[in-house]
Write an enzyme that holds these catalytic residues in place. Structure first.
Site, PDB file in Angstrom:
ATOM      1  N   ARG A  90      43.681  55.098  33.473  1.00  0.00           N
ATOM      2  CA  ARG A  90      43.370  53.670  33.308  1.00  0.00           C
ATOM      3  C   ARG A  90      42.734  53.427  31.952  1.00  0.00           C
ATOM      4  O   ARG A  90      42.953  52.387  31.335  1.00  0.00           O
ATOM      5  CB  ARG A  90      42.387  53.246  34.412  1.00  0.00           C
ATOM      6  CG  ARG A  90      43.055  52.696  35.632  1.00  0.00           C
ATOM      7  CD  ARG A  90      42.066  52.688  36.773  1.00  0.00           C
ATOM      8  NE  ARG A  90      41.040  51.667  36.596  1.00  0.00           N
ATOM      9  CZ  ARG A  90      41.167  50.421  37.041  1.00  0.00           C
ATOM     10  NH1 ARG A  90      42.242  50.062  37.662  1.00  0.00           N
ATOM     11  NH2 ARG A  90      40.204  49.551  36.872  1.00  0.00           N
ATOM     12  N   ASP A 150      46.370  39.563  45.202  1.00  0.00           N
ATOM     13  CA  ASP A 150      45.811  40.417  46.267  1.00  0.00           C
ATOM     14  C   ASP A 150      45.488  39.570  47.500  1.00  0.00           C
ATOM     15  O   ASP A 150      45.688  39.993  48.641  1.00  0.00           O
ATOM     16  CB  ASP A 150      44.530  41.106  45.795  1.00  0.00           C
ATOM     17  CG  ASP A 150      44.680  41.665  44.401  1.00  0.00           C
ATOM     18  OD1 ASP A 150      44.668  42.880  44.232  1.00  0.00           O
ATOM     19  OD2 ASP A 150      44.831  40.849  43.463  1.00  0.00           O
ATOM     20  N   ARG A 153      48.606  38.775  49.327  1.00  0.00           N
ATOM     21  CA  ARG A 153      49.006  39.973  50.106  1.00  0.00           C
ATOM     22  C   ARG A 153      48.133  40.108  51.348  1.00  0.00           C
ATOM     23  O   ARG A 153      48.606  40.484  52.423  1.00  0.00           O
ATOM     24  CB  ARG A 153      48.845  41.237  49.250  1.00  0.00           C
ATOM     25  CG  ARG A 153      49.871  41.373  48.164  1.00  0.00           C
ATOM     26  CD  ARG A 153      49.654  42.660  47.361  1.00  0.00           C
ATOM     27  NE  ARG A 153      50.702  42.831  46.391  1.00  0.00           N
ATOM     28  CZ  ARG A 153      50.538  43.279  45.153  1.00  0.00           C
ATOM     29  NH1 ARG A 153      49.328  43.619  44.731  1.00  0.00           N
ATOM     30  NH2 ARG A 153      51.560  43.412  44.342  1.00  0.00           N
ATOM     31  N   HIS A 177      40.476  42.979  40.070  1.00  0.00           N
ATOM     32  CA  HIS A 177      41.855  43.167  40.536  1.00  0.00           C
ATOM     33  C   HIS A 177      42.149  44.653  40.331  1.00  0.00           C
ATOM     34  O   HIS A 177      42.509  45.083  39.241  1.00  0.00           O
ATOM     35  CB  HIS A 177      42.813  42.299  39.718  1.00  0.00           C
ATOM     36  CG  HIS A 177      44.261  42.664  39.904  1.00  0.00           C
ATOM     37  ND1 HIS A 177      44.932  42.475  41.086  1.00  0.00           N
ATOM     38  CD2 HIS A 177      45.161  43.210  39.056  1.00  0.00           C
ATOM     39  CE1 HIS A 177      46.184  42.879  40.963  1.00  0.00           C
ATOM     40  NE2 HIS A 177      46.351  43.336  39.734  1.00  0.00           N
TER      41      HIS A 177
HETATM   42  P1  NAD Z   1      57.206  45.197  31.140  1.00  0.00           P
HETATM   43  O1  NAD Z   1      57.056  46.471  30.390  1.00  0.00           O
HETATM   44  O2  NAD Z   1      58.439  44.952  31.935  1.00  0.00           O
HETATM   45  O3  NAD Z   1      57.046  43.951  30.122  1.00  0.00           O
HETATM   46  C1  NAD Z   1      56.061  43.909  29.143  1.00  0.00           C
HETATM   47  C2  NAD Z   1      56.686  43.219  27.926  1.00  0.00           C
HETATM   48  O4  NAD Z   1      55.653  43.043  26.934  1.00  0.00           O
HETATM   49  C3  NAD Z   1      57.796  44.037  27.254  1.00  0.00           C
HETATM   50  O5  NAD Z   1      59.015  43.305  27.248  1.00  0.00           O
HETATM   51  C4  NAD Z   1      57.273  44.290  25.837  1.00  0.00           C
HETATM   52  O6  NAD Z   1      58.295  44.265  24.842  1.00  0.00           O
HETATM   53  C5  NAD Z   1      56.293  43.133  25.671  1.00  0.00           C
HETATM   54  N1  NAD Z   1      55.303  43.383  24.616  1.00  0.00           N
HETATM   55  C6  NAD Z   1      54.556  44.486  24.412  1.00  0.00           C
HETATM   56  N2  NAD Z   1      53.775  44.318  23.332  1.00  0.00           N
HETATM   57  C7  NAD Z   1      54.014  43.075  22.860  1.00  0.00           C
HETATM   58  C8  NAD Z   1      53.520  42.312  21.755  1.00  0.00           C
HETATM   59  N3  NAD Z   1      52.596  42.833  20.920  1.00  0.00           N
HETATM   60  N4  NAD Z   1      53.997  41.070  21.574  1.00  0.00           N
HETATM   61  C9  NAD Z   1      54.929  40.555  22.402  1.00  0.00           C
HETATM   62  N5  NAD Z   1      55.451  41.221  23.445  1.00  0.00           N
HETATM   63  C10 NAD Z   1      54.993  42.468  23.670  1.00  0.00           C
HETATM   64  O7  NAD Z   1      55.917  45.090  32.075  1.00  0.00           O
HETATM   65  P2  NAD Z   1      55.751  44.131  33.351  1.00  0.00           P
HETATM   66  O8  NAD Z   1      56.178  44.852  34.564  1.00  0.00           O
HETATM   67  O9  NAD Z   1      56.309  42.802  33.016  1.00  0.00           O
HETATM   68  O10 NAD Z   1      54.156  44.044  33.421  1.00  0.00           O
HETATM   69  C11 NAD Z   1      53.446  43.374  32.399  1.00  0.00           C
HETATM   70  C12 NAD Z   1      51.950  43.475  32.653  1.00  0.00           C
HETATM   71  O11 NAD Z   1      51.619  42.696  33.807  1.00  0.00           O
HETATM   72  C13 NAD Z   1      51.470  44.907  32.952  1.00  0.00           C
HETATM   73  O12 NAD Z   1      50.223  45.116  32.306  1.00  0.00           O
HETATM   74  C14 NAD Z   1      51.272  44.908  34.460  1.00  0.00           C
HETATM   75  O13 NAD Z   1      50.347  45.866  34.883  1.00  0.00           O
HETATM   76  C15 NAD Z   1      50.774  43.483  34.655  1.00  0.00           C
HETATM   77  N6  NAD Z   1      50.836  42.976  36.017  1.00  0.00           N
HETATM   78  C16 NAD Z   1      49.746  42.300  36.453  1.00  0.00           C
HETATM   79  C17 NAD Z   1      49.703  41.807  37.746  1.00  0.00           C
HETATM   80  C18 NAD Z   1      48.476  41.065  38.185  1.00  0.00           C
HETATM   81  O14 NAD Z   1      48.311  40.728  39.389  1.00  0.00           O
HETATM   82  N7  NAD Z   1      47.553  40.758  37.287  1.00  0.00           N
HETATM   83  C19 NAD Z   1      50.803  41.970  38.593  1.00  0.00           C
HETATM   84  C20 NAD Z   1      51.931  42.635  38.105  1.00  0.00           C
HETATM   85  C21 NAD Z   1      51.928  43.135  36.802  1.00  0.00           C
END
Ligand code: NAD
Length: 316
Positions: A90, A150, A153, A177
């Site tokens: 993490r 959460d 869920r 979270h």
């Molecule tokens: P993903 O890898 O599919 O998408 C992330 C995108 O960010 C990629 O397309 C990448 O090119 C882009 N990116 C990276 N650096 C960048 C920058 N500097 N400028 C612009 N774009 C940039 O990941 P995902 O599955 O879509 O997840 C995204 C985030 O959301 C993760 O951190 C994940 O843990 C989080 N998430 C949070 C929750 C929540 O409840 N808070 C739930 C699901 C996912």
């Protein structure tokens, strides 16, 4: 050219960003949606695919752009960054995504100084705090999606166990979270009846304490299980973001456990974490002073301390 209102900018067109764009398009809430991703080919491809469905949904202008595309956005939703990879700690994930935010946030501020910022990227509570500090915005305008997912869920899991519509369940997950989040059983009700009482009166006899604890464990481990099965979570987080977006755009005053800057709450200060809060067109206007049990207070303080210790290492 004049922007169409309401306008939503989505940073990150990956699993979460693109599914949110799709859900938002179906909802009809936004008149203009811009997708911004460092992978321009991906962002353009997602926009093409979304646009091809437009005649079957609501008139919406959808396009990919650089950060200048944030101009005039009412809300900027930040999903850019990495997911936790197998074997990655993490701490490594935090360092990686904080460094991405140091790049992104000044760009957003440059073009959308008045927007409400909605942070989704994990660790969401840490990055909500980082966004608050880097943007210089007031705390009401920087929101983390927090434990809204959460909590959804949680309601689903309780509803399955109790065989009741999830909409009739009032129960919250609060705190971080993540691993230190906690269920507020002391305030959980079904149809206005305390959950333990409901279970003992309307369900066949069970060991209530153990059963409730298992229900919560299922909620806490849900993301790990989904990611193991399909690599990412996208649908429920997308709907979570639509719910928060709707409450902001339509000034709904919904009570949602979003991540927000906490001050003087059971002795907790200067961290972002989730407490049921009023969300409307000004952002987060207030968080509710829950009456927590002694044990819940201990767990919430532990959650806050865990987050504070991580923030202390970042020197933001
Ligand atoms: P993903 O890898 O599919 O998408 C992330 C995108 O960010 C990629 O397309 C990448 O090119 C882009 N990116 C990276 N650096 C960048 C920058 N500097 N400028 C612009 N774009 C940039 O990941 P995902 O599955 O879509 O997840 C995204 C985030 O959301 C993760 O951190 C994940 O843990 C989080 N998430 C949070 C929750 C929540 O409840 N808070 C739930 C699901 C996912």
């Amino acid at each position: 050219m004049e922007s169409l209102k309401p306008k939503i900018a989505i940073i990150g067109a990956g699993n979460v960003g693109s599914t949110f764009a799709f859900s938002l398009m179906i909802s009809g809430l936004a008149r203009e949606i811009v997708l911004i991703d460092k992978n321009e080919i991906l962002a353009n491809g997602e926009c093409m695919d979304l646009n091809h469905g437009l005649s079957l949904a609501h008139p919406t202008k959808i396009y990919a752009a650089g950060f200048a595309g944030c101009k005039d956005a009412d809300i900027v939703v930040i999903t850019a960054g990495a997911n936790q990879k197998p074997g990655q700690t993490r701490t490594d994930l935090t360092i990686n995504n904080v460094s991405i935010f140091k790049d992104i946030i000044p760009n957003i501020s440059k073009y959308a100084g008045n927007a409400i910022l909605l942070v989704v990227t994990n660790p969401v509570d840490i990055l909500t705090y980082v966004t608050l500090k880097l943007s210089g915005l007031s705390p009401d305008r920087v929101i983390g999606s927090g434990t809204v997912l959460d909590t959804a869920r949680f309601k689903y899991t309780i509803s399955e166990f109790c065989q009741v519509d999830p909409g009739n369940i009032h129960a919250y997950i609060i705190g971080e979270h993540g691993d230190t989040e906690l269920p507020v059983w002391s305030n959980a009700t079904i149809g206005g009846i305390a959950i333990e009482k409901y279970c003992s009166e309307y369900l066949k006899p069970v060991d209530i304490k153990n059963t409730l604890s298992e229900l919560f464990d299922n909620v806490k481990n849900a993301a790990y299980k989904i990611i193991q099965a399909k690599g990412a979570t996208n649908y429920s987080i997308a709907l979570t973001l639509v719910k928060i977006t709707r409450s902001i755009l339509r000034n709904e005053n919904s009570i949602l456990p979003v991540s927000t800057l906490i001050t003087d709450y059971y002795g907790i200060n200067d961290v972002c974490l989730s407490i049921p809060s009023i969300v409307n067109s000004s952002g987060v206007t207030k968080y509710l002073r829950l009456e927590l049990s002694d044990q819940e207070q201990i767990l919430l303080k532990h959650s806050a301390t865990t987050l504070r210790e991580i923030l202390d290492t970042l020197h933001i």
